[in-house]
Design a protein around this motif. Structure first.
Motif, PDB file in Angstrom:
ATOM      1  N   ASN A 176       0.838  -1.196   0.000  1.00 35.54           N
ATOM      2  CA  ASN A 176       0.000   0.000   0.000  1.00 35.54           C
ATOM      3  C   ASN A 176       0.870   1.243   0.000  1.00 35.54           C
ATOM      4  O   ASN A 176       1.303   1.713   1.044  1.00 35.54           O
ATOM      5  CB  ASN A 176      -0.931  -0.006   1.214  1.00 35.54           C
ATOM      6  N   THR A 177       1.149   1.748  -1.170  1.00 38.81           N
ATOM      7  CA  THR A 177       1.883   3.005  -1.320  1.00 38.81           C
ATOM      8  C   THR A 177       1.764   3.435  -2.760  1.00 38.81           C
ATOM      9  O   THR A 177       1.639   2.600  -3.659  1.00 38.81           O
ATOM     10  CB  THR A 177       3.369   2.855  -0.960  1.00 38.81           C
ATOM     11  N   THR A 178       1.803   4.732  -2.991  1.00 38.17           N
ATOM     12  CA  THR A 178       1.782   5.211  -4.369  1.00 38.17           C
ATOM     13  C   THR A 178       3.197   5.365  -4.915  1.00 38.17           C
ATOM     14  O   THR A 178       3.379   5.653  -6.088  1.00 38.17           O
ATOM     15  CB  THR A 178       1.049   6.569  -4.462  1.00 38.17           C
ATOM     16  N   ALA A 179       4.205   5.170  -4.069  1.00 37.47           N
ATOM     17  CA  ALA A 179       5.585   5.164  -4.546  1.00 37.47           C
ATOM     18  C   ALA A 179       5.918   3.805  -5.142  1.00 37.47           C
ATOM     19  O   ALA A 179       5.130   2.872  -5.072  1.00 37.47           O
ATOM     20  CB  ALA A 179       6.530   5.486  -3.380  1.00 37.47           C
ATOM     21  N   ALA A 180       7.108   3.702  -5.746  1.00 27.99           N
ATOM     22  CA  ALA A 180       7.527   2.429  -6.327  1.00 27.99           C
ATOM     23  C   ALA A 180       7.548   1.347  -5.257  1.00 27.99           C
ATOM     24  O   ALA A 180       8.125   1.519  -4.192  1.00 27.99           O
ATOM     25  CB  ALA A 180       8.908   2.591  -6.951  1.00 27.99           C
ATOM     26  N   SER A 181       6.902   0.223  -5.542  1.00 20.97           N
ATOM     27  CA  SER A 181       6.818  -0.867  -4.581  1.00 20.97           C
ATOM     28  C   SER A 181       7.337  -2.127  -5.257  1.00 20.97           C
ATOM     29  O   SER A 181       6.851  -2.516  -6.320  1.00 20.97           O
ATOM     30  CB  SER A 181       5.376  -1.062  -4.127  1.00 20.97           C
ATOM     31  N   THR A 182       8.344  -2.768  -4.649  1.00 28.21           N
ATOM     32  CA  THR A 182       8.972  -3.919  -5.286  1.00 28.21           C
ATOM     33  C   THR A 182       9.161  -5.070  -4.313  1.00 28.21           C
ATOM     34  O   THR A 182       9.259  -4.885  -3.104  1.00 28.21           O
ATOM     35  CB  THR A 182      10.361  -3.557  -5.857  1.00 28.21           C
ATOM     36  N   LEU A 183       9.221  -6.272  -4.883  1.00 24.19           N
ATOM     37  CA  LEU A 183       9.754  -7.447  -4.214  1.00 24.19           C
ATOM     38  C   LEU A 183      11.155  -7.625  -4.774  1.00 24.19           C
ATOM     39  O   LEU A 183      11.321  -7.859  -5.973  1.00 24.19           O
ATOM     40  CB  LEU A 183       8.891  -8.676  -4.505  1.00 24.19           C
ATOM     41  N   GLY A 184      12.163  -7.488  -3.909  1.00 22.23           N
ATOM     42  CA  GLY A 184      13.533  -7.494  -4.402  1.00 22.23           C
ATOM     43  C   GLY A 184      14.396  -8.497  -3.675  1.00 22.23           C
ATOM     44  O   GLY A 184      13.932  -9.329  -2.896  1.00 22.23           O
TER      45      GLY A 184
END
Length: 374
Positions: free
Chosen positions: A188-196
Protein backbone atom coordinates in the motif's frame (compact mmCIF):
# COMPACT_ATOMS: atom_id res chain seq x y z
CA UNK A 1 14.60 19.98 28.28
CA UNK A 2 18.02 18.75 27.17
CA UNK A 3 18.53 15.15 26.09
CA UNK A 4 19.33 12.53 28.73
CA UNK A 5 19.95 8.78 28.55
CA UNK A 6 17.69 6.49 30.55
CA UNK A 7 18.63 2.85 31.18
CA UNK A 8 16.28 0.46 32.91
CA UNK A 9 17.35 -0.17 36.51
CA UNK A 10 15.90 -3.57 37.43
CA UNK A 11 14.29 -6.72 36.08
CA UNK A 12 10.75 -5.62 36.88
CA UNK A 13 8.39 -5.47 35.17
CA UNK A 14 8.41 -1.80 36.21
CA UNK A 15 6.26 1.05 34.96
CA UNK A 16 7.55 3.57 32.43
CA UNK A 17 6.27 6.56 34.42
CA UNK A 18 8.03 5.63 37.66
CA UNK A 19 11.33 7.39 38.32
CA UNK A 20 12.76 4.36 40.14
CA UNK A 21 12.48 2.34 36.91
CA UNK A 22 15.39 4.30 35.43
CA UNK A 23 19.04 5.13 35.83
CA UNK A 24 19.63 8.52 34.25
CA UNK A 25 22.92 9.73 32.80
CA UNK A 26 23.83 12.95 31.07
CA UNK A 27 21.73 16.07 31.46
CA UNK A 28 19.49 16.00 34.52
CA UNK A 29 15.85 15.46 33.60
CA UNK A 30 13.35 17.29 35.80
CA UNK A 31 11.02 14.37 36.51
CA UNK A 32 13.56 11.55 35.99
CA UNK A 33 11.21 9.90 33.47
CA UNK A 34 12.03 9.57 29.74
CA UNK A 35 10.49 12.10 27.39
CA UNK A 36 10.42 12.58 23.61
CA UNK A 37 13.94 14.04 23.58
CA UNK A 38 15.59 11.25 25.59
CA UNK A 39 17.56 8.12 24.68
CA UNK A 40 16.07 4.96 26.24
CA UNK A 41 17.83 1.62 26.74
CA UNK A 42 16.13 -1.49 28.12
CA UNK A 43 18.87 -3.61 29.65
CA UNK A 44 19.29 -7.37 29.44
CA UNK A 45 16.73 -9.19 31.61
CA UNK A 46 14.59 -6.09 32.22
CA UNK A 47 10.95 -5.48 31.27
CA UNK A 48 9.34 -2.05 31.26
CA UNK A 49 5.57 -1.66 31.22
CA UNK A 50 4.07 0.88 28.85
CA UNK A 51 1.34 1.80 31.29
CA UNK A 52 0.83 5.39 30.10
CA UNK A 53 1.32 7.26 26.85
CA UNK A 54 5.11 7.53 26.51
CA UNK A 55 7.79 8.87 24.19
CA UNK A 56 11.51 8.59 23.50
CA UNK A 57 14.00 9.98 21.01
CA UNK A 58 15.33 6.46 20.44
CA UNK A 59 14.80 3.03 21.96
CA UNK A 60 17.22 0.10 22.21
CA UNK A 61 16.22 -3.30 23.57
CA UNK A 62 19.18 -5.42 24.72
CA UNK A 63 19.53 -9.09 25.61
CA UNK A 64 16.27 -10.49 26.95
CA UNK A 65 14.94 -7.01 27.65
CA UNK A 66 11.56 -5.90 26.45
CA UNK A 67 8.64 -3.53 26.63
CA UNK A 68 5.15 -4.64 27.59
CA UNK A 69 2.00 -2.63 27.01
CA UNK A 70 -0.34 -2.92 29.98
CA UNK A 71 -2.67 -0.15 28.77
CA UNK A 72 -4.20 0.93 25.46
CA UNK A 73 -1.70 3.72 24.85
CA UNK A 74 1.04 4.70 22.40
CA UNK A 75 4.80 4.63 22.80
CA UNK A 76 6.12 7.16 20.28
CA UNK A 77 9.77 6.66 19.32
CA UNK A 78 10.77 9.72 17.34
CA UNK A 79 14.01 8.22 16.05
CA UNK A 80 15.40 4.70 15.80
CA UNK A 81 14.20 1.47 17.42
CA UNK A 82 16.84 -1.26 17.66
CA UNK A 83 16.15 -4.81 18.82
CA UNK A 84 19.10 -6.89 20.01
CA UNK A 85 19.50 -10.30 21.63
CA UNK A 86 16.18 -12.05 22.30
CA UNK A 87 14.29 -8.88 23.12
CA UNK A 88 10.53 -8.65 22.81
CA UNK A 89 7.71 -6.22 22.22
CA UNK A 90 4.82 -8.26 23.61
CA UNK A 91 1.82 -6.79 25.46
CA UNK A 92 0.20 -8.16 28.60
CA UNK A 93 -2.86 -8.76 26.38
CA UNK A 94 -3.12 -8.40 22.62
CA UNK A 95 -4.82 -5.19 21.50
CA UNK A 96 -4.86 -3.16 18.28
CA UNK A 97 -4.89 0.02 20.37
CA UNK A 98 -1.60 -0.77 22.09
CA UNK A 99 0.75 1.04 19.74
CA UNK A 100 4.43 1.63 19.01
CA UNK A 101 5.33 4.28 16.43
CA UNK A 102 8.83 4.67 14.98
CA UNK A 103 9.82 7.87 13.22
CA UNK A 104 13.32 6.74 12.31
CA UNK A 105 14.86 3.37 11.44
CA UNK A 106 13.71 0.00 12.75
CA UNK A 107 16.45 -2.64 12.87
CA UNK A 108 17.18 -6.14 14.18
CA UNK A 109 20.87 -6.77 14.80
CA UNK A 110 22.97 -9.70 13.58
CA UNK A 111 22.51 -12.76 15.79
CA UNK A 112 19.34 -11.45 17.40
CA UNK A 113 16.16 -13.52 17.65
CA UNK A 114 13.35 -11.14 18.54
CA UNK A 115 9.57 -11.29 18.88
CA UNK A 116 6.80 -8.78 18.26
CA UNK A 117 3.38 -9.72 19.60
CA UNK A 118 -0.18 -8.45 19.49
CA UNK A 119 0.41 -4.71 19.24
CA UNK A 120 0.14 -2.17 16.48
CA UNK A 121 3.50 -1.16 14.99
CA UNK A 122 3.84 1.91 12.73
CA UNK A 123 7.36 2.17 11.28
CA UNK A 124 7.11 5.51 9.51
CA UNK A 125 10.77 6.28 8.85
CA UNK A 126 11.87 6.23 5.22
CA UNK A 127 14.15 3.22 5.69
CA UNK A 128 15.42 0.85 4.52
CA UNK A 129 14.62 -0.95 7.76
CA UNK A 130 17.23 -3.67 8.00
CA UNK A 131 16.65 -7.14 9.41
CA UNK A 132 20.10 -8.63 10.06
CA UNK A 133 18.86 -11.11 12.69
CA UNK A 134 15.66 -13.10 13.14
CA UNK A 135 12.29 -11.47 13.70
CA UNK A 136 9.08 -13.34 14.45
CA UNK A 137 5.55 -11.96 14.71
CA UNK A 138 3.53 -14.24 16.98
CA UNK A 139 0.07 -12.66 16.96
CA UNK A 140 -2.39 -11.50 14.28
CA UNK A 141 -3.74 -8.65 16.43
CA UNK A 142 -2.69 -5.11 15.54
CA UNK A 143 -1.64 -3.65 12.20
CA UNK A 144 2.08 -3.85 11.46
CA UNK A 145 3.19 -1.20 8.95
CA UNK A 146 6.70 -0.98 7.53
CA UNK A 147 8.40 1.19 4.95
CA UNK A 148 11.08 -0.39 2.73
CA UNK A 149 12.07 -3.56 4.60
CA UNK A 150 15.43 -5.13 3.77
CA UNK A 151 16.18 -8.66 5.02
CA UNK A 152 19.94 -9.19 4.72
CA UNK A 153 21.80 -12.42 4.06
CA UNK A 154 22.00 -13.05 7.82
CA UNK A 155 18.38 -12.06 8.42
CA UNK A 156 15.12 -13.97 8.77
CA UNK A 157 11.54 -12.67 8.70
CA UNK A 158 8.60 -14.85 9.84
CA UNK A 159 5.08 -13.43 9.93
CA UNK A 160 3.05 -16.53 9.15
CA UNK A 161 0.78 -15.93 12.17
CA UNK A 162 -0.48 -12.71 10.57
CA UNK A 163 -3.45 -14.09 8.68
CA UNK A 164 -5.32 -10.84 7.93
CA UNK A 165 -3.96 -9.05 4.85
CA UNK A 166 -4.76 -5.61 6.28
CA UNK A 167 -2.69 -6.37 9.40
CA UNK A 168 0.68 -6.46 7.60
CA UNK A 169 1.30 -3.47 5.37
CA UNK A 170 4.44 -2.91 3.32
CA UNK A 171 5.04 0.52 1.88
CA UNK A 172 7.80 0.78 -0.77
CA UNK A 173 8.30 -2.96 -0.86
CA UNK A 174 10.44 -5.72 0.63
CA UNK A 175 13.89 -6.97 -0.33
CA UNK A 176 15.09 -10.40 0.82
CA UNK A 177 18.57 -11.87 0.70
CA UNK A 178 18.04 -14.16 3.71
CA UNK A 179 14.87 -16.00 4.74
CA UNK A 180 11.38 -14.60 4.28
CA UNK A 181 8.16 -16.43 5.25
CA UNK A 182 4.81 -14.67 5.44
CA UNK A 183 1.18 -15.60 5.23
CA UNK A 184 -0.70 -12.60 3.91
CA UNK A 185 0.13 -8.92 3.38
CA UNK A 186 -0.94 -5.69 1.73
CA UNK A 187 1.29 -3.51 -0.42
CA UNK A 188 0.00 0.00 0.00
CA UNK A 189 1.88 3.01 -1.32
CA UNK A 190 1.78 5.21 -4.37
CA UNK A 191 5.58 5.16 -4.55
CA UNK A 192 7.53 2.43 -6.33
CA UNK A 193 6.82 -0.87 -4.58
CA UNK A 194 8.97 -3.92 -5.29
CA UNK A 195 9.75 -7.45 -4.21
CA UNK A 196 13.53 -7.49 -4.40
CA UNK A 197 16.65 -9.32 -3.31
CA UNK A 198 18.32 -12.56 -4.33
CA UNK A 199 16.68 -15.14 -2.04
CA UNK A 200 13.32 -16.89 -2.21
CA UNK A 201 10.22 -15.39 -0.61
CA UNK A 202 7.01 -17.11 0.44
CA UNK A 203 3.49 -15.82 1.07
CA UNK A 204 1.21 -18.74 1.93
CA UNK A 205 -1.90 -16.54 1.92
CA UNK A 206 -3.29 -13.74 -0.21
CA UNK A 207 -1.27 -10.68 -1.15
CA UNK A 208 -3.32 -7.54 -1.76
CA UNK A 209 -2.02 -4.79 -4.03
CA UNK A 210 -3.85 -1.61 -3.04
CA UNK A 211 -5.49 0.81 -5.46
CA UNK A 212 -3.02 3.09 -7.21
CA UNK A 213 -0.09 0.76 -6.50
CA UNK A 214 1.99 -1.25 -8.96
CA UNK A 215 3.89 -4.03 -7.21
CA UNK A 216 6.88 -5.22 -9.26
CA UNK A 217 8.64 -8.53 -8.64
CA UNK A 218 12.35 -7.92 -9.22
CA UNK A 219 13.47 -10.71 -6.89
CA UNK A 220 16.05 -12.81 -8.77
CA UNK A 221 14.98 -16.05 -7.08
CA UNK A 222 11.47 -17.50 -6.66
CA UNK A 223 8.59 -15.64 -5.04
CA UNK A 224 5.79 -18.02 -4.06
CA UNK A 225 2.31 -16.60 -3.53
CA UNK A 226 -0.95 -18.37 -2.88
CA UNK A 227 -2.98 -15.62 -4.55
CA UNK A 228 -2.99 -11.93 -5.43
CA UNK A 229 -5.88 -9.51 -5.05
CA UNK A 230 -5.32 -6.90 -7.75
CA UNK A 231 -7.00 -3.75 -6.56
CA UNK A 232 -3.84 -2.22 -8.02
CA UNK A 233 -1.46 -3.82 -10.53
CA UNK A 234 1.29 -6.46 -10.53
CA UNK A 235 4.31 -6.56 -12.84
CA UNK A 236 6.52 -9.62 -13.14
CA UNK A 237 9.74 -7.66 -13.56
CA UNK A 238 13.18 -8.11 -15.05
CA UNK A 239 16.08 -9.45 -13.02
CA UNK A 240 19.04 -11.79 -13.41
CA UNK A 241 19.05 -14.72 -13.84
CA UNK A 242 15.29 -15.24 -14.12
CA UNK A 243 12.72 -14.05 -11.57
CA UNK A 244 10.07 -16.69 -11.00
CA UNK A 245 6.57 -16.11 -9.67
CA UNK A 246 5.09 -19.36 -8.34
CA UNK A 247 1.31 -19.39 -7.75
CA UNK A 248 -0.37 -22.06 -5.63
CA UNK A 249 -4.08 -21.19 -5.20
CA UNK A 250 -6.84 -22.61 -7.42
CA UNK A 251 -7.74 -19.06 -8.49
CA UNK A 252 -4.48 -17.16 -8.04
CA UNK A 253 -5.78 -13.80 -9.24
CA UNK A 254 -8.78 -11.70 -8.35
CA UNK A 255 -9.65 -8.05 -8.76
CA UNK A 256 -9.82 -5.65 -11.69
CA UNK A 257 -6.14 -4.69 -11.71
CA UNK A 258 -3.67 -5.78 -14.35
CA UNK A 259 -1.01 -8.49 -14.48
CA UNK A 260 1.97 -7.71 -16.72
CA UNK A 261 4.13 -10.80 -17.22
CA UNK A 262 5.73 -9.96 -20.58
CA UNK A 263 9.13 -8.81 -19.33
CA UNK A 264 12.13 -10.86 -20.44
CA UNK A 265 13.52 -12.72 -18.57
CA UNK A 266 10.84 -13.89 -16.17
CA UNK A 267 8.79 -17.03 -15.51
CA UNK A 268 5.30 -17.51 -14.12
CA UNK A 269 4.75 -21.01 -12.73
CA UNK A 270 1.26 -22.25 -11.83
CA UNK A 271 2.34 -24.72 -9.17
CA UNK A 272 -0.86 -25.68 -7.35
CA UNK A 273 -3.49 -28.37 -7.87
CA UNK A 274 -6.07 -27.50 -10.52
CA UNK A 275 -5.81 -23.80 -11.37
CA UNK A 276 -7.24 -21.02 -13.51
CA UNK A 277 -4.57 -19.25 -15.55
CA UNK A 278 -4.89 -15.49 -15.76
CA UNK A 279 -5.65 -14.58 -19.36
CA UNK A 280 -2.72 -12.34 -20.28
CA UNK A 281 0.49 -12.68 -22.30
CA UNK A 282 3.50 -14.28 -20.63
CA UNK A 283 7.24 -14.52 -21.17
CA UNK A 284 8.00 -18.00 -19.81
CA UNK A 285 4.96 -19.95 -18.63
CA UNK A 286 5.17 -23.26 -16.78
CA UNK A 287 2.92 -25.66 -14.91
CA UNK A 288 3.84 -27.91 -12.00
CA UNK A 289 2.09 -29.52 -9.05
CA UNK A 290 -0.97 -31.43 -10.20
CA UNK A 291 -4.34 -31.21 -11.91
CA UNK A 292 -5.63 -29.20 -14.84
CA UNK A 293 -4.49 -25.65 -15.51
CA UNK A 294 -7.27 -24.02 -17.55
CA UNK A 295 -6.50 -21.05 -19.78
CA UNK A 296 -9.45 -19.56 -21.66
CA UNK A 297 -8.31 -17.05 -24.26
CA UNK A 298 -10.39 -13.87 -24.47
CA UNK A 299 -7.98 -12.24 -26.95
CA UNK A 300 -4.90 -13.07 -29.05
CA UNK A 301 -2.20 -14.22 -26.61
CA UNK A 302 1.55 -14.84 -26.84
CA UNK A 303 3.99 -16.74 -24.69
CA UNK A 304 7.05 -14.74 -25.68
CA UNK A 305 9.52 -17.21 -24.22
CA UNK A 306 9.14 -20.90 -23.41
CA UNK A 307 6.12 -23.01 -22.50
CA UNK A 308 6.67 -25.92 -20.12
CA UNK A 309 3.98 -28.40 -19.02
CA UNK A 310 5.26 -30.36 -16.03
CA UNK A 311 4.74 -33.93 -14.96
CA UNK A 312 1.34 -34.60 -13.40
CA UNK A 313 -0.31 -31.53 -14.92
CA UNK A 314 -2.63 -30.81 -17.83
CA UNK A 315 -2.58 -27.45 -19.56
CA UNK A 316 -5.83 -26.79 -21.41
CA UNK A 317 -5.97 -23.83 -23.79
CA UNK A 318 -9.47 -22.87 -24.92
CA UNK A 319 -11.17 -19.86 -26.43
CA UNK A 320 -11.43 -18.94 -30.10
CA UNK A 321 -8.35 -16.78 -30.52
CA UNK A 322 -4.86 -17.10 -31.95
CA UNK A 323 -2.17 -18.36 -29.60
CA UNK A 324 1.61 -18.20 -30.12
CA UNK A 325 4.57 -19.73 -28.31
CA UNK A 326 7.66 -17.87 -29.52
CA UNK A 327 10.21 -20.05 -27.75
CA UNK A 328 10.27 -23.78 -27.09
CA UNK A 329 7.32 -25.88 -25.97
CA UNK A 330 8.11 -28.83 -23.69
CA UNK A 331 5.35 -31.22 -22.70
CA UNK A 332 6.06 -33.43 -19.71
CA UNK A 333 9.18 -34.07 -17.73
CA UNK A 334 9.64 -37.67 -18.79
CA UNK A 335 6.77 -39.26 -16.88
CA UNK A 336 3.47 -37.55 -17.75
CA UNK A 337 1.95 -34.22 -18.68
CA UNK A 338 -0.82 -33.25 -21.11
CA UNK A 339 -1.26 -30.27 -23.44
CA UNK A 340 -4.82 -29.76 -24.74
CA UNK A 341 -6.04 -27.33 -27.39
CA UNK A 342 -9.82 -27.31 -27.09
CA UNK A 343 -10.86 -24.71 -29.68
CA UNK A 344 -10.11 -24.81 -33.40
CA UNK A 345 -10.68 -21.10 -34.02
CA UNK A 346 -7.56 -18.96 -34.31
CA UNK A 347 -4.13 -20.03 -35.51
CA UNK A 348 -2.00 -21.80 -32.90
CA UNK A 349 1.67 -21.08 -33.67
CA UNK A 350 4.71 -22.81 -32.17
CA UNK A 351 7.83 -21.05 -33.39
CA UNK A 352 10.52 -22.96 -31.51
CA UNK A 353 11.24 -26.62 -30.93
CA UNK A 354 8.29 -28.64 -29.64
CA UNK A 355 9.21 -31.62 -27.44
CA UNK A 356 6.68 -34.16 -26.22
CA UNK A 357 8.57 -36.27 -23.70
CA UNK A 358 7.98 -39.90 -22.79
CA UNK A 359 4.64 -40.43 -21.06
CA UNK A 360 3.29 -37.02 -22.15
CA UNK A 361 0.40 -36.24 -24.49
CA UNK A 362 -0.20 -33.55 -27.09
CA UNK A 363 -3.93 -33.34 -27.81
CA UNK A 364 -5.90 -31.28 -30.30
CA UNK A 365 -9.39 -32.16 -29.17
CA UNK A 366 -11.14 -30.02 -31.80
CA UNK A 367 -11.62 -30.82 -35.46
CA UNK A 368 -8.98 -29.47 -37.82
CA UNK A 369 -7.37 -26.88 -35.54
CA UNK A 370 -5.18 -24.42 -37.46
CA UNK A 371 -1.67 -25.05 -36.20
CA UNK A 372 1.71 -23.83 -37.40
CA UNK A 373 5.10 -25.23 -36.39
CA UNK A 374 8.50 -23.64 -36.94
Amino acid sequence: FAQATFTSAAAGPNNWNTAATWVETGTNDVDNIPDADDIVIIANGHTVNINVAAAAASLTLNGTGGIRHTANVTLAVGGNLTMNGTSQIVPSAASATRVVTVGGTFSVSIGANVIIGGVRIDVNGVGPHTIDGTIQFNNNTGVKTFNAVSVSGTGSWTSTTITTAANLIFRNGVSNSGTFSANTATFNTTAASTLGGAAAMSFTGDVTVAAGVTLTNNNSSTVTLASITLTGNFTQGISTPNPTLSLTAAAPFSGAGTLNANSNPNTVNYSGAGQTIRDVGYNNLSTSGSGTKAWTLAAIRTVGGNLTVGNGTTLTVGGGFAFTVSGTATIGGGASGVFNITNGTGLKTFTGLVTVNAGATWNHSTANPATSFG
